[in-house]
Scaffold this motif. Structure first.
Motif, PDB file in Angstrom:
ATOM      1  N   GLY A   1       0.835  -1.184   0.000  1.00 21.68           N
ATOM      2  CA  GLY A   1       0.000   0.000   0.000  1.00 21.68           C
ATOM      3  C   GLY A   1       0.874   1.239   0.000  1.00 21.68           C
ATOM      4  N   LEU A   2       0.329   2.357  -0.448  1.00 16.52           N
ATOM      5  CA  LEU A   2       1.053   3.630  -0.496  1.00 16.52           C
ATOM      6  C   LEU A   2       0.461   4.599   0.516  1.00 16.52           C
ATOM      7  CD1 LEU A   2       1.403   4.305  -4.317  1.00 16.52           C
ATOM      8  CD2 LEU A   2       3.254   4.393  -2.683  1.00 16.52           C
ATOM      9  N   VAL A   3       1.313   5.277   1.266  1.00 17.50           N
ATOM     10  CA  VAL A   3       0.866   6.342   2.159  1.00 17.50           C
ATOM     11  C   VAL A   3       0.959   7.640   1.367  1.00 17.50           C
ATOM     12  CG1 VAL A   3       1.301   7.578   4.306  1.00 17.50           C
ATOM     13  CG2 VAL A   3       1.633   5.106   4.200  1.00 17.50           C
ATOM     14  N   LEU A   4      -0.186   8.252   1.069  1.00 18.76           N
ATOM     15  CA  LEU A   4      -0.235   9.436   0.215  1.00 18.76           C
ATOM     16  C   LEU A   4      -0.904  10.595   0.918  1.00 18.76           C
ATOM     17  CD1 LEU A   4      -1.441   7.684  -3.055  1.00 18.76           C
ATOM     18  CD2 LEU A   4       0.877   8.416  -2.535  1.00 18.76           C
ATOM     19  N   GLN A   5      -0.584  11.814   0.467  1.00 21.26           N
ATOM     20  CA  GLN A   5      -1.283  12.999   0.926  1.00 21.26           C
ATOM     21  C   GLN A   5      -2.481  13.237   0.017  1.00 21.26           C
ATOM     22  OE1 GLN A   5       1.729  16.024   0.822  1.00 21.26           O
ATOM     23  NE2 GLN A   5       2.662  15.339   2.737  1.00 21.26           N
ATOM     24  N   GLY A   6      -3.366  14.160   0.396  1.00 19.54           N
ATOM     25  CA  GLY A   6      -4.631  14.356  -0.298  1.00 19.54           C
ATOM     26  C   GLY A   6      -4.541  14.612  -1.787  1.00 19.54           C
ATOM     27  N   THR A   7      -3.714  15.560  -2.204  1.00 21.20           N
ATOM     28  CA  THR A   7      -3.674  15.892  -3.624  1.00 21.20           C
ATOM     29  C   THR A   7      -2.920  14.850  -4.441  1.00 21.20           C
ATOM     30  OG1 THR A   7      -1.726  17.289  -3.271  1.00 21.20           O
ATOM     31  CG2 THR A   7      -3.883  18.370  -3.237  1.00 21.20           C
TER      32      THR A   7
ATOM     33  N   GLU B   1      11.197   0.154   8.228  1.00 18.19           N
ATOM     34  CA  GLU B   1      10.127   0.650   7.372  1.00 18.19           C
ATOM     35  C   GLU B   1      10.658   0.750   5.953  1.00 18.19           C
ATOM     36  OE1 GLU B   1       9.245   4.398   9.254  1.00 18.19           O
ATOM     37  OE2 GLU B   1       7.620   3.493  10.398  1.00 18.19           O
ATOM     38  N   ILE B   2       9.768   0.612   4.984  1.00 14.43           N
ATOM     39  CA  ILE B   2      10.180   0.651   3.582  1.00 14.43           C
ATOM     40  C   ILE B   2       9.613   1.906   2.928  1.00 14.43           C
ATOM     41  CG2 ILE B   2       8.269  -0.830   2.850  1.00 14.43           C
ATOM     42  CD1 ILE B   2      10.248  -2.039   0.796  1.00 14.43           C
ATOM     43  N   PHE B   3      10.461   2.591   2.155  1.00  9.79           N
ATOM     44  CA  PHE B   3      10.093   3.835   1.496  1.00  9.79           C
ATOM     45  C   PHE B   3      10.398   3.737   0.009  1.00  9.79           C
ATOM     46  CE2 PHE B   3      10.943   5.011   5.847  1.00  9.79           C
ATOM     47  CZ  PHE B   3       9.926   5.899   6.146  1.00  9.79           C
ATOM     48  N   ILE B   4       9.553   4.366  -0.804  1.00 12.08           N
ATOM     49  CA  ILE B   4       9.809   4.481  -2.238  1.00 12.08           C
ATOM     50  C   ILE B   4      10.435   5.860  -2.459  1.00 12.08           C
ATOM     51  CG2 ILE B   4       7.502   5.320  -2.847  1.00 12.08           C
ATOM     52  CD1 ILE B   4       9.185   2.840  -5.003  1.00 12.08           C
TER      53      ILE B   4
ATOM     54  N   GLU C   1       6.769  16.887  -5.167  1.00 11.04           N
ATOM     55  CA  GLU C   1       6.659  15.912  -6.255  1.00 11.04           C
ATOM     56  C   GLU C   1       7.479  14.649  -6.027  1.00 11.04           C
ATOM     57  OE1 GLU C   1       8.022  18.250  -9.482  1.00 11.04           O
ATOM     58  OE2 GLU C   1       6.175  19.399  -9.622  1.00 11.04           O
ATOM     59  N   ARG C   2       8.681  14.758  -5.486  1.00 12.66           N
ATOM     60  CA  ARG C   2       9.586  13.616  -5.368  1.00 12.66           C
ATOM     61  C   ARG C   2       9.880  13.220  -3.922  1.00 12.66           C
ATOM     62  NH1 ARG C   2      11.634  11.669  -9.963  1.00 12.66           N
ATOM     63  NH2 ARG C   2      11.682  13.025 -11.757  1.00 12.66           N
ATOM     64  N   ARG C   3       8.981  13.496  -3.014  1.00 14.00           N
ATOM     65  CA  ARG C   3       9.242  13.160  -1.614  1.00 14.00           C
ATOM     66  C   ARG C   3       9.252  11.640  -1.423  1.00 14.00           C
ATOM     67  NH1 ARG C   3       5.079  11.543   1.693  1.00 14.00           N
ATOM     68  NH2 ARG C   3       3.051  11.501   0.715  1.00 14.00           N
ATOM     69  N   PRO C   4      10.014  11.142  -0.449  1.00 10.23           N
ATOM     70  CA  PRO C   4       9.972   9.704  -0.160  1.00 10.23           C
ATOM     71  C   PRO C   4       8.602   9.336   0.410  1.00 10.23           C
ATOM     72  CG  PRO C   4      11.847  10.753   0.917  1.00 10.23           C
ATOM     73  CD  PRO C   4      11.008  11.840   0.337  1.00 10.23           C
ATOM     74  N   ARG C   5       8.022   8.265  -0.100  1.00  5.50           N
ATOM     75  CA  ARG C   5       6.691   7.846   0.339  1.00  5.50           C
ATOM     76  C   ARG C   5       6.784   6.495   1.017  1.00  5.50           C
ATOM     77  NH1 ARG C   5       6.599  10.635  -4.309  1.00  5.50           N
ATOM     78  NH2 ARG C   5       5.128  12.350  -4.402  1.00  5.50           N
ATOM     79  N   LYS C   6       6.120   6.387   2.146  1.00  3.01           N
ATOM     80  CA  LYS C   6       6.153   5.153   2.923  1.00  3.01           C
ATOM     81  C   LYS C   6       5.270   4.100   2.262  1.00  3.01           C
ATOM     82  CE  LYS C   6       5.440   3.478   7.588  1.00  3.01           C
ATOM     83  NZ  LYS C   6       5.059   3.825   8.951  1.00  3.01           N
TER      84      LYS C   6
END
Length: 154
Positions: free
Chosen positions: A30-36, A59-62, A80-85
């Motif tokens: 699964g991806l942890v994302l912000q609203g937009t 923890e694993i990050f993309i 745009e390019r932040r690390p996402r959990k």
């Protein structure tokens, strides 16, 4: 429509990953994302080029995955390019961590898709190909294409 494809919408694929790497095992996370970010993904504005996954503190990050800013967003748009959990089971993360400690293995994303409204990412445990491996794959693909063309012509 099969049960597996029911409610699945592919946002983007990393076709180059299958060309550049030997894929040994795949995982869904699964991806942890912000609203937009979710709205941009629904519009298909994502890019997996040059992205990879890394494990920090269990923890694993993309990293380096690009999701374009939402057009109708405001000042609270995301980076745009932040690390996402990524959301995975602990045992899967441990398995990936132990494999990536070995020489030559890395974690690459293959595709992003929605399943029942939830953003998922398919990641793969992969090892890099040499140029001669890539050339051999291209030759095999061309031979297979020629054989199928000949069989269709009969």
């Amino acid at each position: 429509m099969s049960k597996q494809n029911q409610g699945t919408k592919i946002v983007c694929e990393n076709r180059k990953a299958r060309h550049d790497y030997f894929i040994h095992d795949t995982f869904e996370a699964g991806l942890v994302l912000q609203g937009t970010e979710v709205k941009s993904l629904r519009e298909g504005k994502a890019n997996l080029k040059d992205s990879y996954a890394e494990i920090k503190n269990g923890e694993i990050f993309i990293v380096n995955m690009h999701i374009s800013p939402y057009d109708h967003g405001n000042i609270f748009n995301h980076d745009e390019r932040r690390p996402r959990k990524l959301l995975m089971h602990k045992q899967e993360i441990i398995k990936l961590f132990s494999k990536t400690r070995e020489k030559g293995f890395t974690i690459v994303p293959l595709k992003i898709y929605f399943v029942k409204g939830r953003a998922k990412i398919e990641i793969a445990l992969a090892s890099g190909k040499h140029n001669y491996d890539k050339r051999q794959d291209l030759k095999d693909k061309a031979v297979k294409r020629d054989i199928e063309r000949d069989l269709r012509g009969r």
